[in-house]
Motif scaffolding. Sequence first.
Motif, mmCIF file in Angstrom:
data_model
loop_
_atom_site.group_PDB
_atom_site.id
_atom_site.type_symbol
_atom_site.label_atom_id
_atom_site.label_comp_id
_atom_site.label_asym_id
_atom_site.label_seq_id
_atom_site.Cartn_x
_atom_site.Cartn_y
_atom_site.Cartn_z
ATOM 1 N N VAL A 40 0.842 -1.201 0.000
ATOM 2 C CA VAL A 40 0.000 0.000 0.000
ATOM 3 C C VAL A 40 0.877 1.251 0.000
ATOM 4 O O VAL A 40 0.607 2.221 -0.722
ATOM 5 N N ILE A 41 1.951 1.239 0.782
ATOM 6 C CA ILE A 41 2.868 2.379 0.813
ATOM 7 C C ILE A 41 3.532 2.569 -0.546
ATOM 8 O O ILE A 41 3.678 3.694 -1.029
ATOM 9 N N ALA A 42 3.927 1.471 -1.191
ATOM 10 C CA ALA A 42 4.557 1.560 -2.510
ATOM 11 C C ALA A 42 3.607 2.170 -3.535
ATOM 12 O O ALA A 42 4.001 3.015 -4.331
ATOM 13 N N VAL A 43 2.351 1.735 -3.501
ATOM 14 C CA VAL A 43 1.360 2.297 -4.415
ATOM 15 C C VAL A 43 1.153 3.778 -4.132
ATOM 16 O O VAL A 43 1.048 4.611 -5.043
ATOM 17 N N GLY A 44 1.144 4.146 -2.847
ATOM 18 C CA GLY A 44 0.999 5.552 -2.479
ATOM 19 C C GLY A 44 2.156 6.399 -2.990
ATOM 20 O O GLY A 44 1.953 7.503 -3.501
ATOM 21 N N PHE A 45 3.375 5.890 -2.838
ATOM 22 C CA PHE A 45 4.531 6.614 -3.372
ATOM 23 C C PHE A 45 4.455 6.755 -4.885
ATOM 24 O O PHE A 45 4.762 7.815 -5.432
ATOM 25 N N LYS A 46 4.046 5.687 -5.550
ATOM 26 C CA LYS A 46 3.969 5.741 -7.011
ATOM 27 C C LYS A 46 2.903 6.728 -7.467
ATOM 28 O O LYS A 46 3.123 7.513 -8.397
ATOM 29 N N LEU A 47 1.750 6.698 -6.822
ATOM 30 C CA LEU A 47 0.691 7.652 -7.176
ATOM 31 C C LEU A 47 1.118 9.092 -6.878
ATOM 32 O O LEU A 47 0.812 10.014 -7.640
ATOM 33 N N GLY A 48 1.840 9.282 -5.771
ATOM 34 C CA GLY A 48 2.329 10.610 -5.431
ATOM 35 C C GLY A 48 3.329 11.115 -6.432
ATOM 36 O O GLY A 48 3.307 12.303 -6.806
ATOM 37 N N SER A 49 4.193 10.245 -6.918
ATOM 38 C CA SER A 49 5.194 10.684 -7.909
ATOM 39 C C SER A 49 4.528 10.949 -9.256
ATOM 40 O O SER A 49 4.956 11.843 -9.992
ATOM 41 N N LEU A 50 3.468 10.210 -9.585
ATOM 42 C CA LEU A 50 2.760 10.475 -10.834
ATOM 43 C C LEU A 50 1.985 11.783 -10.769
ATOM 44 O O LEU A 50 1.862 12.505 -11.765
ATOM 45 N N ALA A 51 1.453 12.104 -9.595
ATOM 46 C CA ALA A 51 0.677 13.332 -9.431
ATOM 47 C C ALA A 51 1.570 14.575 -9.501
ATOM 48 O O ALA A 51 1.156 15.628 -9.963
ATOM 49 N N ASN A 52 2.804 14.422 -9.018
ATOM 50 C CA ASN A 52 3.739 15.553 -9.024
ATOM 51 C C ASN A 52 4.410 15.727 -10.378
ATOM 52 O O ASN A 52 5.055 16.744 -10.611
ATOM 53 N N GLY A 53 4.278 14.721 -11.206
ATOM 54 C CA GLY A 53 4.732 14.724 -12.593
ATOM 55 C C GLY A 53 6.117 15.112 -12.784
ATOM 56 O O GLY A 53 6.771 15.524 -13.546
#
Length: 72
Positions: free
Chosen positions: A59-72
Motif C-alpha cells: 500500500v505504501i509503494a502504491v501511495g509513493f507511485k501515485l504521489g510521484s505520478l501526481a507531481n509529474g
Amino acid sequence: MAGLFFLLALLLGGAAFVFRQAAAEIPLGTSWAVEVCSTSKMFCHDPQYLAYAGGVLLVIAVGFKLGSLANG
C-alpha cells in the motif's frame, strides 16, 4: 522508493509462504521445515504477520507511485 517498497513487499510475501509451508510440513518431519521453523517459531505459528507487513508495504509503494505520478 516505490520500487524498494514493492520489492520488500514481495520478499515478505514469499517469506510468509515459506513459513506457512514449513508449518504444514513439520508434522511429517521434513528436515528443511524443521530448520525453517527453528529460526522463528512465531512466524511458523503465525505467518500471516509477514503477509500483513507485506500488504502494508505494498500500500505504501502504491501511495509513493501515485504521489510521484501526481507531481509529474
